[in-house]
Design a protein around this motif. Structure first.
Motif, mmCIF file in Angstrom:
data_model
loop_
_atom_site.group_PDB
_atom_site.id
_atom_site.type_symbol
_atom_site.label_atom_id
_atom_site.label_comp_id
_atom_site.label_asym_id
_atom_site.label_seq_id
_atom_site.Cartn_x
_atom_site.Cartn_y
_atom_site.Cartn_z
ATOM 1 N N PRO B 232 2.158 5.698 0.520
ATOM 2 C CA PRO B 232 1.485 6.382 -0.590
ATOM 3 C C PRO B 232 0.065 6.787 -0.179
ATOM 4 C CG PRO B 232 1.909 4.051 -1.108
ATOM 5 C CD PRO B 232 2.498 4.317 0.234
ATOM 6 N N ALA B 233 -0.482 7.754 -0.868
ATOM 7 C CA ALA B 233 -1.848 8.202 -0.583
ATOM 8 C C ALA B 233 -2.796 7.011 -0.631
ATOM 9 C CB ALA B 233 -2.264 9.254 -1.609
ATOM 10 N N GLY B 234 -3.717 6.959 0.300
ATOM 11 C CA GLY B 234 -4.724 5.902 0.300
ATOM 12 C C GLY B 234 -4.322 4.643 1.046
ATOM 13 N N VAL B 235 -3.051 4.590 1.495
ATOM 14 C CA VAL B 235 -2.581 3.395 2.198
ATOM 15 C C VAL B 235 -2.347 3.755 3.667
ATOM 16 C CG1 VAL B 235 -0.708 1.711 2.389
ATOM 17 C CG2 VAL B 235 -1.537 2.409 0.139
ATOM 18 N N ASP B 236 -3.089 3.110 4.568
ATOM 19 C CA ASP B 236 -2.849 3.397 5.988
ATOM 20 C C ASP B 236 -1.908 2.335 6.570
ATOM 21 O OD1 ASP B 236 -4.310 1.117 6.515
ATOM 22 O OD2 ASP B 236 -6.123 2.178 7.138
ATOM 23 N N ASN B 238 -2.262 -0.137 8.689
ATOM 24 C CA ASN B 238 -2.683 -1.538 8.664
ATOM 25 C C ASN B 238 -2.523 -2.141 7.276
ATOM 26 O OD1 ASN B 238 -3.336 -1.641 11.348
ATOM 27 N ND2 ASN B 238 -5.465 -0.980 11.006
ATOM 28 N N HIS B 239 -2.891 -1.339 6.291
ATOM 29 C CA HIS B 239 -2.786 -1.804 4.909
ATOM 30 C C HIS B 239 -1.317 -2.074 4.557
ATOM 31 C CE1 HIS B 239 -5.170 -2.023 1.070
ATOM 32 N NE2 HIS B 239 -3.931 -2.103 0.597
ATOM 33 N N GLN B 240 -0.469 -1.131 4.949
ATOM 34 C CA GLN B 240 0.965 -1.284 4.694
ATOM 35 C C GLN B 240 1.510 -2.514 5.427
ATOM 36 O OE1 GLN B 240 2.639 0.398 2.559
ATOM 37 N NE2 GLN B 240 4.808 0.437 3.100
ATOM 38 N N ALA B 242 -0.121 -5.231 6.141
ATOM 39 C CA ALA B 242 -0.536 -6.437 5.418
ATOM 40 C C ALA B 242 0.379 -6.687 4.228
ATOM 41 C CB ALA B 242 -1.990 -6.283 4.953
ATOM 42 N N LEU B 243 0.744 -5.600 3.555
ATOM 43 C CA LEU B 243 1.629 -5.702 2.391
ATOM 44 C C LEU B 243 3.015 -6.222 2.806
ATOM 45 C CD1 LEU B 243 2.126 -4.753 -0.689
ATOM 46 C CD2 LEU B 243 3.178 -2.773 0.381
ATOM 47 N N THR B 246 3.019 -9.870 3.734
ATOM 48 C CA THR B 246 3.004 -10.764 2.571
ATOM 49 C C THR B 246 4.396 -10.850 1.942
ATOM 50 O OG1 THR B 246 0.715 -10.155 2.139
ATOM 51 C CG2 THR B 246 1.915 -11.197 0.337
ATOM 52 N N ILE B 247 5.045 -9.690 1.795
ATOM 53 C CA ILE B 247 6.397 -9.685 1.208
ATOM 54 C C ILE B 247 7.332 -10.531 2.075
ATOM 55 C CG2 ILE B 247 8.398 -8.231 0.689
ATOM 56 C CD1 ILE B 247 6.366 -5.959 0.064
#
Lengths: 88, 472
Positions: B232-236, B238-240, B242-243, B246-247
């Motif tokens: 999604p917009a705003g998610v790079d 590295n961020h993805q 991390a998500l 966690t999942i």
């Protein structure tokens, strides 16, 4: 550890999705994700604005974009759990 | 409850084997992968014997191409053109749409010529196949048991007409594991063009009672190959990451409590999806392909054609996808056979040649099996939905195989003088499955999965034999 307000907020989200309170371990994982997301969005506030405006409804302007985007990341994790989307 | 199979965790593997990162080139896919990422290595004890091939591409001409307009030349068919079909052939035989109608012989709608050193008969509808006469091994004596499209596809994919059993691509990945850490081991692409495209159910690449991570993944042949492959917009990335991490951790914790194989499947699906977010755009970016290659296939990137799918198939095979299945939906020629043969062959003949040539040039053909065929053949009898056509036919039809472990330029088996019944060296779909598994190093008798109290096999319990004669 999360400060009290964050902990309550996290528990609230978790209970809405899973109908139970998170374990300490789950709190820790999601708390760490929140911390990461917040530091990332603080560095890239435009990204935070972009994320919270995905979809048809616009994000309320009175909410802090970085804060809202960080919780969005946490809720994406919770909504994607096996336990959330299946019966067990 | 025991886990359905054991994952090799990167760290466990490295510590158990004492390999250093530098020396473990073999583990590059694991090393480059994210923390905790695991690849399924296949069942222990497999392969049973030394494999001849590593991967398979199945070119499914969906609808049922006419063997009598492709490979099976019968001079007697032309002699009897227009006359009543002898009852001796058709009495008591299953018939799809021609039930209750007067059956008459339909001669070949095109000319057949011998091609190559092998002198194989190939019809004039397929000039590029003619060039492959010495590469392909044509089985001219196939039989199946199902006379309608969906059950016949089910039979070809799973060895039974009963819905819900695992398809061959799932069996193979379950047995042997994947050679690719960032793309699925079983990928399906479809294209259309020809007469009245029959639907293809995604059940055809289902994994049945095998863990669902072995089911085929259908890529869209035009537009985004996989929906929502971008963040999604705003998610790079590295961020993805991390998500997803966690999942994975939360799902893993949950799985310790409930021990559910579907959670294990889900965890690996999320990991695969994350890796596919990077690998799929790279896979479908054809800018690295030369104009010469694009021209050879006749592929215009993103057009969703069989030609583009053939090129994507090569790229998938190159990257380690174990089983690629291309469906071209358009071969159900109840009428206007001549017109639709020209369309279908026009869309598939040249790309098929290009795929074989490309695989050969890249040294991949020697350990890749290429299979061409439909779910059944077509009647020697006339059907007239529009101009002359043919009905579904299951007692004799043609398929071909080429590549690793296959004797090139061979004609195997025969139908009778009218192309009705396979009469010599009859090859049942189960024999094809047994041969496919054999080439992959698997003894079909010993490859089973317990389900509902039975040892289930791709080849079932009825006789199945490896077609030794076509093996190199």
């Amino acid at each position: 550890m999360l400060v009290k307000e964050k902990r309550e907020r996290l528990d609230h989200i978790f209970i809405i999705a899973l109908n139970r309170s998170p374990s300490e371990e789950e709190r820790k994982e999601l708390g760490e994700l929140f911390t990461y997301a917040k530091s990332d969005f603080q560095k890239n506030p435009d990204s935070a604005k972009a994320l919270i405006n995905v979809g048809l409804s616009l994000a309320p302007e009175n909410l802090d974009a970085v804060e809202l985007a960080s919780w969005t990341t946490v809720t994406r994790a919770i909504l994607n759990l096996s336990e959330t989307t299946t019966r067990n | 409850m025991t886990p359905i199979y054991n994952y090799i965790n990167r760290r466990t593997f490295l510590s158990n084997t004492g390999l250093s990162f530098g020396s473990a080139a073999l583990l590059s896919q694991l090393v480059q992968a994210q923390e905790g990422v695991s690849t399924y290595p296949g069942l222990s004890g497999l392969p049973h014997h030394k494999p001849k091939i590593k991967r398979v591409v199945f070119l499914c001409m969906a609808g049922g191409p006419s063997h009598l307009e492709t490979f099976d030349f019968k001079p007697q068919l032309n002699k009897l053109n227009g006359q009543p079909m002898p009852d001796s052939f058709t009495n008591g035989q299953p018939i799809a749409q021609l039930q209750g109608q007067k059956l008459k012989v339909q001669g070949h709608l095109t000319r057949f010529q011998k091609h190559g050193k092998s002198g194989q008969f190939i019809s004039d509808y397929m000039p590029y196949h003619a060039k492959m006469a010495d590469d392909i091994s044509v089985i001219r004596s196939m039989v199946t048991e199902q006379i309608n499209h969906d059950p016949a596809h089910t039979f070809m994919n799973t060895g039974t007409a009963i819905s819900g059993r695992p398809s061959m691509g799932s069996w193979i990945n379950y047995g042997l594991g994947s050679e690719s850490s960032d793309l699925p081991g079983f990928v399906v692409l479809t294209s259309v063009g020809g007469r009245n495209p029959q639907p293809i159910a995604s059940r055809q690449w289902g994994s049945g009672f095998l863990p669902s991570e072995f089911q085929g993944v259908e890529f869209n042949s035009s537009g985004d190959p996989v929906h929502y492959v971008s963040n999604p917009a705003g998610v790079d990335r590295n961020h993805q990451n991390a998500l997803i991490r966690t999942i994975r951790r939360l799902d893993s914790q949950r799985n310790k409590l409930v021990d559910n194989p579907e959670i294990a499947t889900r965890i690996s699906a999320y990991e695969m999806a994350f890796r596919m977010q990077a690998s799929v755009p790279e896979l479908t970016d054809l800018s690295s392909e030369s104009q010469k290659t694009l021209d050879m296939y006749g592929a215009k990137p993103g057009d969703g054609s069989f030609a583009s799918n053939c090129l994507l198939a090569r790229r998938l095979l190159e990257k380690g996808t174990r089983f690629v299945q291309l469906y071209h939906r358009g071969w159900d020629h109840h009428g206007d056979l001549d017109k639709y043969m020209k369309i279908c062959c026009g869309l598939t003949d040249k790309p098929t040649f290009a795929l074989l040539t490309d695989l050969k040039q890249r040294g991949l053909l020697e350990d890749t099996l290429v299979v061409w065929g439909g779910e059944f053949g077509r009647t020697p009898m006339f059907q007239g939905k529009g101009g002359a056509g043919r009905d579904h036919h299951i007692k004799g039809f043609s398929m071909w195989m080429a590549g690793g472990g296959i004797k090139p330029g061979l004609s195997h088996g025969e139908t009778d003088e009218l192309g009705y019944n396979a009469v010599k060296d009859v090859v049942h779909v189960r024999d094809f499955h047994a041969t496919l598994l054999h080439l992959l190093g698997i003894n079909h008798h010993r490859f089973s999965k317990k389900f509902q109290g039975l040892d289930m096999r791709l080849t079932g319990v009825e006789p199945a034999k490896v077609i030794k004669e076509i093996l190199a």
